[in-house]
Design a protein around this motif. Structure first.
Motif, PDB file in Angstrom:
ATOM      1  N   UNK A 180       0.820  -1.253  -0.008  1.00  0.00           N
ATOM      2  CA  UNK A 180      -0.120  -0.054  -0.137  1.00  0.00           C
ATOM      3  C   UNK A 180       0.749   1.348   0.136  1.00  0.00           C
ATOM      4  N   UNK A 181       2.038   0.898  -0.066  1.00  0.00           N
ATOM      5  CA  UNK A 181       2.841   2.279  -0.211  1.00  0.00           C
ATOM      6  C   UNK A 181       3.571   2.910   1.204  1.00  0.00           C
ATOM      7  N   UNK A 182       3.233   1.791   2.408  1.00  0.00           N
ATOM      8  CA  UNK A 182       3.496   2.457   3.535  1.00  0.00           C
ATOM      9  C   UNK A 182       5.020   1.890   3.889  1.00  0.00           C
ATOM     10  N   UNK A 183       5.722   2.319   4.837  1.00  0.00           N
ATOM     11  CA  UNK A 183       6.941   1.879   5.385  1.00  0.00           C
ATOM     12  C   UNK A 183       6.566   1.413   6.660  1.00  0.00           C
ATOM     13  N   UNK A 184       7.612   0.582   7.219  1.00  0.00           N
ATOM     14  CA  UNK A 184       7.550  -0.242   8.587  1.00  0.00           C
ATOM     15  C   UNK A 184       8.647  -0.685   8.851  1.00  0.00           C
ATOM     16  N   UNK A 185       8.941  -0.562  10.162  1.00  0.00           N
ATOM     17  CA  UNK A 185      10.122  -1.202  10.907  1.00  0.00           C
ATOM     18  C   UNK A 185       9.808  -1.967  12.043  1.00  0.00           C
ATOM     19  N   UNK A 186      10.359  -3.002  12.281  1.00  0.00           N
ATOM     20  CA  UNK A 186      10.155  -3.934  13.499  1.00  0.00           C
ATOM     21  C   UNK A 186      10.997  -3.314  14.813  1.00  0.00           C
TER      22      UNK A 186
END
Length: 278
Positions: free
Chosen positions: A155-161
């Protein structure tokens, strides 16, 4: 174009970014694989909220992951309150992106739910306190969260654990009002990356180190690891990282006990959270 949209979805380019010089043979390819290959950790977020319904979509994707024997050990807690995110950032050693991101999700190994089934049905669960059951719960959480990450990135979102939720799991549990036998395995920042926050695709070990055929064989590792160290040296220089090579990072992370940041007390913390692990 969003900063996380693949600019070079061709497989040769994607494999080159992921492996550097040690590119494996290019096999079947599609948009899903191209998206997976572009994964990178995002540590800078715009204040823009995620669209309505995004959280529910990510959880639906998470719940679509495999779950051992359909026990469904995973729960997710969405955190958007700035004050609560500030405390979580402090627990994580001052990781400011936890405060920046519009949506933070705590992923919970939730053995309390099935314990409530035991209580309601007045049936003792002899399998609950064993290490195997706890491991399965944590694996369920990891599978679910990774599904959510893939969905978010599509969806074009960024993430980081945020594994540093385990620095002080008891404090995290109190902040999130967890019942006994519930444990935050890790957190996840979700949001739109800033221009500089997206970073770049981080090189991985050559497949000759991690891919074994028919039996385990580390014969090529000694020759291939220096090649990977050279790739990581260039990556580290571009990002001004202290540990230049992968080998040095392993030494720094696994050598001194202080690098565990309190996680060496995990067994004691889990006991205080109501886990009896045999």
């Amino acid at each position: 174009m969003d900063t996380l949209t693949p600019k070079h979805p061709d497989k040769e380019g994607a494999l080159g970014r992921r492996y550097g010089a040690a590119i494996p043979p290019a096999g079947p390819w599609n948009a899903t694989i191209a998206g997976l290959m572009e994964h990178r950790s995002v540590r800078g977020y715009k204040p823009d909220p995620v669209p309505d319904g995004t959280l529910e979509t990510l959880v639906a994707a998470a719940q679509s992951a495999a779950t051992s024997s359909n026990m469904q050990w995973c729960s997710a807690i969405a955190v958007t309150d700035p004050a609560r995110k500030k405390v979580l950032a402090e627990i994580a050693g001052g990781q400011k992106h936890i405060e920046q991101c519009p949506l933070f999700i705590a992923w919970v190994a939730d053995m309390a739910r099935n314990q409530r089934v035991s209580d309601a049905q007045k049936t003792g669960f002899e399998c609950m306190p064993w290490l195997e059951t706890f491991m399965v719960a944590c694996i369920d959480v990891a599978l679910a969260a990774q599904n959510a990450v893939v969905a978010a990135e599509s969806l074009g979102l960024g993430t980081v654990y945020i594994g540093a939720m385990r620095n002080d799991p008891v404090r995290v549990a109190g902040l999130l009002h967890l019942p006994k036998q519930a444990f935050v395995v890790f957190g996840l920042c979700v949001g739109y990356a800033t221009e500089t926050g997206a970073g770049e695709v981080k090189p991985r070990l050559p497949q000759g180190v991690v891919l074994h055929r028919e039996h385990y064989d580390a014969g090529r590792e000694a020759a291939l690891r220096p090649m990977y160290d050279a790739e990581m040296t260039q990556f580290s220089q571009r990002h001004e990282l202290q540990a230049a090579t992968w080998t040095q990072r392993v030494l720094n992370r696994l050598g001194p006990i202080k690098s565990m940041n309190g996680r060496e007390r995990m067994r004691t913390a889990l006991a205080s959270l109501g886990f009896e692990i045999r």
